[in-house]
Motif scaffolding. Sequence first.
Motif, PDB file in Angstrom:
ATOM      1  N   PRO A 307      -1.645 -13.337   1.788  1.00 19.59           N
ATOM      2  CA  PRO A 307      -1.275 -12.188   2.626  1.00 19.59           C
ATOM      3  C   PRO A 307      -0.448 -11.171   1.846  1.00 19.59           C
ATOM      4  O   PRO A 307       0.021 -11.441   0.731  1.00 19.59           O
ATOM      5  N   GLU A 308      -0.270 -10.005   2.432  1.00 21.36           N
ATOM      6  CA  GLU A 308       0.457  -8.927   1.760  1.00 21.36           C
ATOM      7  C   GLU A 308       1.849  -9.353   1.321  1.00 21.36           C
ATOM      8  O   GLU A 308       2.336  -8.930   0.269  1.00 21.36           O
ATOM      9  N   GLU A 309       2.517 -10.162   2.130  1.00 21.31           N
ATOM     10  CA  GLU A 309       3.873 -10.597   1.792  1.00 21.31           C
ATOM     11  C   GLU A 309       3.913 -11.297   0.441  1.00 21.31           C
ATOM     12  O   GLU A 309       4.890 -11.180  -0.307  1.00 21.31           O
ATOM     13  N   VAL A 310       2.861 -12.044   0.120  1.00 23.62           N
ATOM     14  CA  VAL A 310       2.806 -12.776  -1.140  1.00 23.62           C
ATOM     15  C   VAL A 310       2.789 -11.807  -2.323  1.00 23.62           C
ATOM     16  O   VAL A 310       3.437 -12.035  -3.350  1.00 23.62           O
ATOM     17  N   GLU A 311       2.058 -10.706  -2.175  1.00 21.93           N
ATOM     18  CA  GLU A 311       2.004  -9.685  -3.223  1.00 21.93           C
ATOM     19  C   GLU A 311       3.312  -8.893  -3.282  1.00 21.93           C
ATOM     20  O   GLU A 311       3.834  -8.623  -4.371  1.00 21.93           O
ATOM     21  N   ALA A 312       3.832  -8.533  -2.107  1.00 18.89           N
ATOM     22  CA  ALA A 312       5.045  -7.715  -2.067  1.00 18.89           C
ATOM     23  C   ALA A 312       6.244  -8.476  -2.633  1.00 18.89           C
ATOM     24  O   ALA A 312       7.061  -7.911  -3.374  1.00 18.89           O
ATOM     25  N   GLU A 313       6.356  -9.765  -2.278  1.00 20.12           N
ATOM     26  CA  GLU A 313       7.488 -10.557  -2.769  1.00 20.12           C
ATOM     27  C   GLU A 313       7.464 -10.661  -4.286  1.00 20.12           C
ATOM     28  O   GLU A 313       8.489 -10.490  -4.958  1.00 20.12           O
ATOM     29  N   ALA A 314       6.290 -10.930  -4.836  1.00 26.08           N
ATOM     30  CA  ALA A 314       6.184 -11.067  -6.288  1.00 26.08           C
ATOM     31  C   ALA A 314       6.442  -9.730  -6.987  1.00 26.08           C
ATOM     32  O   ALA A 314       7.053  -9.691  -8.060  1.00 26.08           O
ATOM     33  N   PRO A 328      10.972  -1.499 -19.014  1.00 24.99           N
ATOM     34  CA  PRO A 328      10.011  -0.789 -18.165  1.00 24.99           C
ATOM     35  C   PRO A 328       8.905  -1.745 -17.702  1.00 24.99           C
ATOM     36  O   PRO A 328       8.512  -2.652 -18.440  1.00 24.99           O
ATOM     37  N   LEU A 329       8.409  -1.512 -16.499  1.00 28.30           N
ATOM     38  CA  LEU A 329       7.420  -2.420 -15.921  1.00 28.30           C
ATOM     39  C   LEU A 329       6.240  -1.643 -15.361  1.00 28.30           C
ATOM     40  O   LEU A 329       6.415  -0.589 -14.730  1.00 28.30           O
ATOM     41  N   TYR A 330       5.055  -2.177 -15.574  1.00 30.00           N
ATOM     42  CA  TYR A 330       3.805  -1.592 -15.086  1.00 30.00           C
ATOM     43  C   TYR A 330       3.148  -2.623 -14.183  1.00 30.00           C
ATOM     44  O   TYR A 330       2.766  -3.710 -14.647  1.00 30.00           O
ATOM     45  N   VAL A 331       3.038  -2.331 -12.897  1.00 26.27           N
ATOM     46  CA  VAL A 331       2.451  -3.264 -11.923  1.00 26.27           C
ATOM     47  C   VAL A 331       0.959  -2.977 -11.835  1.00 26.27           C
ATOM     48  O   VAL A 331       0.547  -1.920 -11.350  1.00 26.27           O
ATOM     49  N   VAL A 332       0.141  -3.901 -12.311  1.00 24.18           N
ATOM     50  CA  VAL A 332      -1.303  -3.691 -12.301  1.00 24.18           C
ATOM     51  C   VAL A 332      -1.862  -3.931 -10.901  1.00 24.18           C
ATOM     52  O   VAL A 332      -1.259  -4.602 -10.076  1.00 24.18           O
ATOM     53  N   HIS A 333      -3.021  -3.387 -10.662  1.00 25.42           N
ATOM     54  CA  HIS A 333      -3.780  -3.477  -9.405  1.00 25.42           C
ATOM     55  C   HIS A 333      -2.903  -3.628  -8.150  1.00 25.42           C
ATOM     56  O   HIS A 333      -2.811  -4.686  -7.561  1.00 25.42           O
ATOM     57  N   VAL A 334      -2.274  -2.515  -7.769  1.00 28.94           N
ATOM     58  CA  VAL A 334      -1.538  -2.470  -6.499  1.00 28.94           C
ATOM     59  C   VAL A 334      -2.577  -2.439  -5.373  1.00 28.94           C
ATOM     60  O   VAL A 334      -3.345  -1.483  -5.249  1.00 28.94           O
ATOM     61  N   MET A 335      -2.584  -3.481  -4.541  1.00 28.21           N
ATOM     62  CA  MET A 335      -3.679  -3.645  -3.584  1.00 28.21           C
ATOM     63  C   MET A 335      -3.267  -3.447  -2.128  1.00 28.21           C
ATOM     64  O   MET A 335      -4.140  -3.343  -1.258  1.00 28.21           O
ATOM     65  N   SER A 336      -1.981  -3.427  -1.827  1.00 29.09           N
ATOM     66  CA  SER A 336      -1.550  -3.409  -0.431  1.00 29.09           C
ATOM     67  C   SER A 336      -0.494  -2.340  -0.183  1.00 29.09           C
ATOM     68  O   SER A 336       0.172  -1.870  -1.108  1.00 29.09           O
ATOM     69  N   LYS A 337      -0.346  -1.983   1.075  1.00 27.50           N
ATOM     70  CA  LYS A 337       0.726  -1.074   1.464  1.00 27.50           C
ATOM     71  C   LYS A 337       2.082  -1.669   1.118  1.00 27.50           C
ATOM     72  O   LYS A 337       2.979  -0.977   0.636  1.00 27.50           O
ATOM     73  N   SER A 338       2.232  -2.965   1.383  1.00 30.47           N
ATOM     74  CA  SER A 338       3.534  -3.611   1.191  1.00 30.47           C
ATOM     75  C   SER A 338       3.990  -3.545  -0.259  1.00 30.47           C
ATOM     76  O   SER A 338       5.138  -3.187  -0.552  1.00 30.47           O
ATOM     77  N   SER A 339       3.104  -3.893  -1.190  1.00 30.98           N
ATOM     78  CA  SER A 339       3.504  -3.854  -2.598  1.00 30.98           C
ATOM     79  C   SER A 339       3.714  -2.418  -3.073  1.00 30.98           C
ATOM     80  O   SER A 339       4.607  -2.149  -3.883  1.00 30.98           O
ATOM     81  N   ALA A 340       2.910  -1.481  -2.551  1.00 32.24           N
ATOM     82  CA  ALA A 340       3.099  -0.073  -2.917  1.00 32.24           C
ATOM     83  C   ALA A 340       4.460   0.427  -2.453  1.00 32.24           C
ATOM     84  O   ALA A 340       5.135   1.174  -3.174  1.00 32.24           O
ATOM     85  N   LYS A 341       4.878   0.012  -1.270  1.00 33.27           N
ATOM     86  CA  LYS A 341       6.190   0.414  -0.765  1.00 33.27           C
ATOM     87  C   LYS A 341       7.306  -0.140  -1.646  1.00 33.27           C
ATOM     88  O   LYS A 341       8.330   0.524  -1.873  1.00 33.27           O
TER      89      LYS A 341
END
Length: 650
Positions: A307-314, A328-341
């Motif tokens: 679920p989105e929470e799993v992506e957002a938490e990580a 500096p950090l580069y987050v690859v393949h942002v897939m959800s609203k939660s992780s984008a936020k």
Amino acid sequence: MADDGYDFFAPQPKPQPRVKNTMFDVVPDAFTSKTLELTGDHRRMKKTAGTEDEPKSIVEETPASEEPAPVEEEIKQYVVREVEAEKWEGSAQSRLFIKGGKIVNDDQSIFADIYIEDGVIKQIGNNLVIPGGARTIEAQGKLIIPGGIDTHTHMQLPFMGTTAADDFYSGTKAALAGGTTMIIDFVLDQKGVPLLEAYDKWRNWADNKVCCDYGLHVAVTYWNDSVAKEMEVLTREKGINSFKMFLAYKDVFMLDDSELYAAFKRCKDLGALAMVHAENGHLIAEKSREMIEQGIFGPEAHEMCRPEEVEAEATHRAIMLANQANCPLYVVHVMSKSSAKVVCAARKRGCVVFGEPIAASLGTDGTHQWNKCWRHAAGHVMGPPLRPDPTTPGYLMDLLANGDLQATGTDNCTFNADQKALGKDDFRKIPNGVNGVEDRMSVIWEKGVHTGKMDACRFVAVTSTNAAKLFNIYPQKGRIAVGSDADIVIWDPKQTRTISAKTHHQAVDFNIFEGMVCHGVPLYVISGGHVVVDEGQLRVTQGQGRFIPTPCNAEAVYGRIEAREVARKPQKVDREVYEGPVTEIKANSVETVAPHRNVIDNVVMGDDMPAEFHNRPPTRSGGTQIDENQPRRQKIRVSNPPGGKSSSLW
């Protein structure tokens, strides 16, 4: 560092003479590079092997008779036919004149002509004086944009018991057909394989197959001192400036938090960009097991155990660790609203973090994983998964258009239906991956520019320029300027095409964008000065592409880090030495814990206890309370009925 024929440290050539009535009154820096110093000889060359005592010799790169001839394909009809190889070096075909179009860079757009020779842009302006024998391409009414840079691909990746359908030939051929002139692939070998050995393997796979230029990221899937040393060799000698760590794929690629922190610190020391695949691997393993226990074996379970929470938490955890390491950090393949936020919130707090949505997350959603057709559902399985919320693509596009997310890739890792069928009875065995390298440019134009969410300049930024800046190859790539590589797309914003697996150039038999009508079509694609898409025909030569080194310490990435290192350095407080009394602790002493105020001799005080019992603690001096001998007041209930109010004081 691998050498692609350019000497970036040689003195900068003398500037070209100004041409009357050119665009350079508007663009004062068009004749000068911003980051790289380009030599006077810009011909596409490759090095031959030499000894330690004898330097490598430079030879011109010409097509050998035993090499595969260029392939010509009808983009829509998917017709393939052989054509005679063209002489590359020194021929008139290396001279191009693009006339009448509108040049679009990330910061401005102007009407001007372009002259290209030997794979490099030589002149930009109006009323240019050019040598004879140059081919003229009319671009009236069209946009002239930098070739796309796909920041995230996995060509011929061995993964989950099989190998990706697209290798470096079919994958880069498809990229060119869609307007992408450079990919950055991932070196991702099995856990425990030395990084340098894996790097050499990927170079051997790619060098003889690529049709366009390419770069490499390197994945770090385990941690020890040897890995840290190899990272330095890769950055100093092999042209690598980015390393990817996984918070997912437990027992396969995943690092724990202490290893992540160590890897981030190492990236910071080297001036490299740390990248993360952000999912909670421990929780995914548990929830996957729960799905199997509940009898859910289909592709839909892949999303439900992630679920989105799993992506957002990580994502939040990775940003926190990187921030503590000042990396500096580069987050690859942002897939959800939660992780984008999470990414957006961190940027607002001042963290140096970049977010990468991909063509899949911008162009489609995860509802397809519940499709009744197993093949259709499995064709959309990737990690992190596409989200079933249908508003997710539009939300991510808004953030991309407004600058909250920065660059775009595809995570192109394709598997045919029979390969996906490895997981027909267990979703955990479905190879993760989808297509996108050919369709990224059109999908972003359709969903971003055609809908009015972004303009053409922003389109260039998110598909090319920002990637070039982040990976430190700007302005060699990502810009149309004198001295830049001639990676150019002549783009027709009004023409449309329908995406389909029947007409695409990838080796996979499925397309997640099937049936999507896209405005925005590349009429001509020029890669290194060579026309590879020519009025609906695809002409590519296997092995034509070059490896492009990506130097460390990119200004767009590390511009703020040095100052932060000084500003955030822990400061010691100078104070007088404490000379007061210090409590002595007797050996083998047992600390006594005062009982809870409601417990006396393990008996809980209650309403039925005698009134002489009190539950007050001792006073500060150790004595009893002043009213310790007074009987405890009984409880009194005060009622407040609707008809009256008690006014007594208790």
